[in-house]
Every structure is written in C-alpha cells, then in structure tokens.
Design an enzyme around this catalytic site. Sequence first.
Site, PDB file in Angstrom:
ATOM      1  N   ASP A  46       0.826  -1.196   0.000  1.00 13.20           N
ATOM      2  CA  ASP A  46       0.000   0.000   0.000  1.00 13.20           C
ATOM      3  C   ASP A  46       0.867   1.255   0.000  1.00 13.20           C
ATOM      4  O   ASP A  46       1.449   1.631   1.013  1.00 13.20           O
ATOM      5  CB  ASP A  46      -0.911  -0.012   1.234  1.00 13.20           C
ATOM      6  CG  ASP A  46      -1.868   1.158   1.255  1.00 13.20           C
ATOM      7  OD1 ASP A  46      -2.998   0.999   0.767  1.00 13.20           O
ATOM      8  OD2 ASP A  46      -1.480   2.240   1.753  1.00 13.20           O
ATOM      9  N   TYR A  51       3.782   9.626  -0.396  1.00 12.33           N
ATOM     10  CA  TYR A  51       4.815   8.999   0.430  1.00 12.33           C
ATOM     11  C   TYR A  51       6.217   9.251  -0.131  1.00 12.33           C
ATOM     12  O   TYR A  51       7.199   9.114   0.588  1.00 12.33           O
ATOM     13  CB  TYR A  51       4.582   7.497   0.561  1.00 12.33           C
ATOM     14  CG  TYR A  51       3.245   7.121   1.176  1.00 12.33           C
ATOM     15  CD1 TYR A  51       2.454   8.065   1.824  1.00 12.33           C
ATOM     16  CD2 TYR A  51       2.763   5.815   1.097  1.00 12.33           C
ATOM     17  CE1 TYR A  51       1.231   7.721   2.367  1.00 12.33           C
ATOM     18  CE2 TYR A  51       1.545   5.466   1.646  1.00 12.33           C
ATOM     19  CZ  TYR A  51       0.775   6.418   2.273  1.00 12.33           C
ATOM     20  OH  TYR A  51      -0.433   6.078   2.816  1.00 12.33           O
ATOM     21  N   LYS A  80      -2.115   6.093  -4.395  1.00 10.67           N
ATOM     22  CA  LYS A  80      -3.214   7.011  -4.094  1.00 10.67           C
ATOM     23  C   LYS A  80      -3.013   8.336  -4.814  1.00 10.67           C
ATOM     24  O   LYS A  80      -1.894   8.861  -4.862  1.00 10.67           O
ATOM     25  CB  LYS A  80      -3.311   7.254  -2.587  1.00 10.67           C
ATOM     26  CG  LYS A  80      -3.473   5.982  -1.763  1.00 10.67           C
ATOM     27  CD  LYS A  80      -3.523   6.273  -0.274  1.00 10.67           C
ATOM     28  CE  LYS A  80      -3.461   4.988   0.535  1.00 10.67           C
ATOM     29  NZ  LYS A  80      -2.090   4.407   0.552  1.00 10.67           N
ATOM     30  N   HIS A 113      -6.883   9.907  -2.319  1.00 11.77           N
ATOM     31  CA  HIS A 113      -6.254   9.897  -0.997  1.00 11.77           C
ATOM     32  C   HIS A 113      -7.079  10.660   0.044  1.00 11.77           C
ATOM     33  O   HIS A 113      -7.272  10.182   1.162  1.00 11.77           O
ATOM     34  CB  HIS A 113      -4.853  10.502  -1.107  1.00 11.77           C
ATOM     35  CG  HIS A 113      -3.930  10.055  -0.028  1.00 11.77           C
ATOM     36  ND1 HIS A 113      -2.562   9.946  -0.202  1.00 11.77           N
ATOM     37  CD2 HIS A 113      -4.145   9.702   1.262  1.00 11.77           C
ATOM     38  CE1 HIS A 113      -1.995   9.522   0.913  1.00 11.77           C
ATOM     39  NE2 HIS A 113      -2.938   9.385   1.821  1.00 11.77           N
ATOM     40  N   PHE A 218      -2.284   0.762  15.030  1.00  9.80           N
ATOM     41  CA  PHE A 218      -1.730   0.869  16.375  1.00  9.80           C
ATOM     42  C   PHE A 218      -2.010   2.237  17.002  1.00  9.80           C
ATOM     43  O   PHE A 218      -1.426   2.588  18.027  1.00  9.80           O
ATOM     44  CB  PHE A 218      -0.229   0.584  16.367  1.00  9.80           C
ATOM     45  CG  PHE A 218       0.129  -0.761  15.787  1.00  9.80           C
ATOM     46  CD1 PHE A 218      -0.665  -1.877  16.034  1.00  9.80           C
ATOM     47  CD2 PHE A 218       1.240  -0.921  14.981  1.00  9.80           C
ATOM     48  CE1 PHE A 218      -0.357  -3.125  15.499  1.00  9.80           C
ATOM     49  CE2 PHE A 218       1.564  -2.152  14.441  1.00  9.80           C
ATOM     50  CZ  PHE A 218       0.760  -3.264  14.699  1.00  9.80           C
ATOM     51  N   PRO A 220      -1.909   5.850  18.240  1.00 12.28           N
ATOM     52  CA  PRO A 220      -0.918   6.928  18.388  1.00 12.28           C
ATOM     53  C   PRO A 220       0.495   6.540  17.973  1.00 12.28           C
ATOM     54  O   PRO A 220       1.290   7.406  17.603  1.00 12.28           O
ATOM     55  CB  PRO A 220      -0.975   7.258  19.884  1.00 12.28           C
ATOM     56  CG  PRO A 220      -1.607   6.063  20.535  1.00 12.28           C
ATOM     57  CD  PRO A 220      -2.542   5.497  19.523  1.00 12.28           C
ATOM     58  N   GLU A 277      11.548  -9.698  12.091  1.00 14.69           N
ATOM     59  CA  GLU A 277      10.768 -10.534  13.009  1.00 14.69           C
ATOM     60  C   GLU A 277       9.365  -9.974  13.208  1.00 14.69           C
ATOM     61  O   GLU A 277       8.386 -10.717  13.348  1.00 14.69           O
ATOM     62  CB  GLU A 277      11.474 -10.679  14.358  1.00 14.69           C
ATOM     63  CG  GLU A 277      11.736  -9.394  15.112  1.00 14.69           C
ATOM     64  CD  GLU A 277      13.069  -8.739  14.766  1.00 14.69           C
ATOM     65  OE1 GLU A 277      13.548  -7.911  15.571  1.00 14.69           O
ATOM     66  OE2 GLU A 277      13.637  -9.046  13.689  1.00 14.69           O
TER      67      GLU A 277
END
Length: 321
Positions: A46, A51, A80, A113, A218, A220, A277
């Site tokens: 994405d 970006y 976007k 966007h 997630f 903040p 990981e």
Amino acid sequence: MSNQSYITLNNGVKIPQIGFGCWKVNNETAAQQIYDAIKVGYRLFDGAIDYGNEKEIGKGIKLAIDDGLVKREDLIIVSKLWNSYHAPENVELAINKVLNDLNLDYLDIFYIHFPIAQKFVPIEEKYPPGFYCGSNGWEFEDIPISVTWNAMENLVNKGKVKSIGISNFNGALIQDLLRSAKIKPQLLQIEHHPYLVQPRLIKYAQDNNIQVVAYSSFGPQSFLELNSPKAKNAVSLFQSPLIKSIALKYKVSTSKILLRWATQRNILIIPKSNKKERLIENFNINDFDLTSEEIEKISALDIGLRFNDPWTWGAEIPIFI
C-alpha cells in the site's frame, strides 16, 4: 503463505487481507524492505504519491520478480491520487507518473487519498507536492468529487488500474458519490484503531459491499515520530491494560491483538515494520480467534480520537472531512 486470507472485492478481484503499508518507509531502505516483505509472504503493498518512495518500491518489486520470488500477477500494488491532482487531466498525469516510478504497466488499486482538491502543482515544480500549493500558500480547486471519480473510472476503462477506491471519506460523501458513480468504489481506507472505531461508517461501507481497509492500526504509535501532540498525550494502545491482559491470555504480543481485532471483523490491514521478526509476526495473525466479548471490550475503548486530521495540518484555512 500461512494464515493469509483473501477477500473478494465487489468487482470480483481477490486481494490479501494482510498487506504491507509503505507510509514512512525510508527511501534508503525501501527497496530492501519490499523485497524482504515479499520473501516473508506479503503480496499487497500500500503506497501513495504523497509517500515519496514509489521509485524505490518499484526497485524492490523488480528485484523480487527478477529473482523469481513472485510474478507480477501475484502482487497487489496500491497507490493514491494526491490532493493536487483532482482535475481529470491531472488524474491521468498522476497515474502515468506513478506507473513510471513503479516501473509497472498497470496498478492494482488506486485511491483518492483525501476528499480535498488542492491547487495543481506541476510535477516539474515539486513532486510529490505534499501540502505545498504554490507561493500563495493553501489554495484549492473547484473540482467536485464526482468529476475526479469519473476520471478514476476512465483509468479502469483504459486498463491502467484494476480497482479504484476512496480514502478518508465520511458516510455522507460516500453516499453522494454512489449516486453518480458508474463504478462503485471497491475499497474505503480509513484511520481505524480502538481509539477511533467508526462503527457506523464501517457498517455503511460493508452494507454497500465496499471493503474497509484500516490504516494506523496501532493508533498513536504511527504518529509519534511526526511529533503529533495528540499522539504524545495519548496512552499507547500497546500499554492498554485491556489489550495487555488479552495478549497475556493468548500468549501473543499486544500488536497481534490489535491486528486480529481488525481482521476478525473483516477489515483489511496494512501494518509496517522495519524489523524482519515483526514483519513475520504481523503477517501471521489469523492463527487464533478473539471471543466476541473481547472484540466488544476492545471496541469500547473508542473515544473518537483521530490522529490524521486535516483540521490540524497547520493550514490557515482549516479543512473539514
């Protein structure tokens, strides 16, 4: 690709439920990160014009294809349309630039966007333009969403894009768009985490067979490095007593609980990590189920706290969405 689920969009296209978010992926490491993510098993990437890393993302994709890890048709590549390219002729200009930077013949998914039409900034002057609208500061163009959407539909008809979507739209804007759209949006991407659940918007989209995609899962955490006062003042979801207790029960990380809370409610996610990981952990989250009571308790953390809010972008003319 263990534990990977696929979702069928309203145009029949199948896409992975777990993707890799390219927001804030450093240009210096982007190609290698994309390559590593493909190696782990990620197939949806994405990205966005804004970006500023699409050339590097394209290099990572090419390297993986050249090494035989995947074929182009195995991947779902996303970008976007930025605010400065809402005029129909600029939509075409933007997609051509995106495809050139990614070194691709077509894009799998292309979003609007934001529902914000800013003044056009020529690519030769500044690319990506970000919030720059020329020397006069914040300026806008009178381009209705329906006009921009029609130009997006034309990209599908020309074979440059397979699926089109909207991002950061509210319910009223979606309802208005559906009245004139020849091609219904396939996806709606929104900020979505336990502090900003947006249940009515999600239900409306899902009732209309529009796939919801969550960004900033997630909360903040995604905005701390941007020095967001809201993010700094908010309690980390990783430290939430509720999230921690549920994670302890299942013997998994708090991040895995947050991601599973979304996927179990048929929402697509696009987490990012610089660590291999964590890449693997984020990819393998559909191997357990939360109870309906746990899902409800997590959803009850909702306080309507939006971190990606145009009102706070620092414009002299505040923007509502």
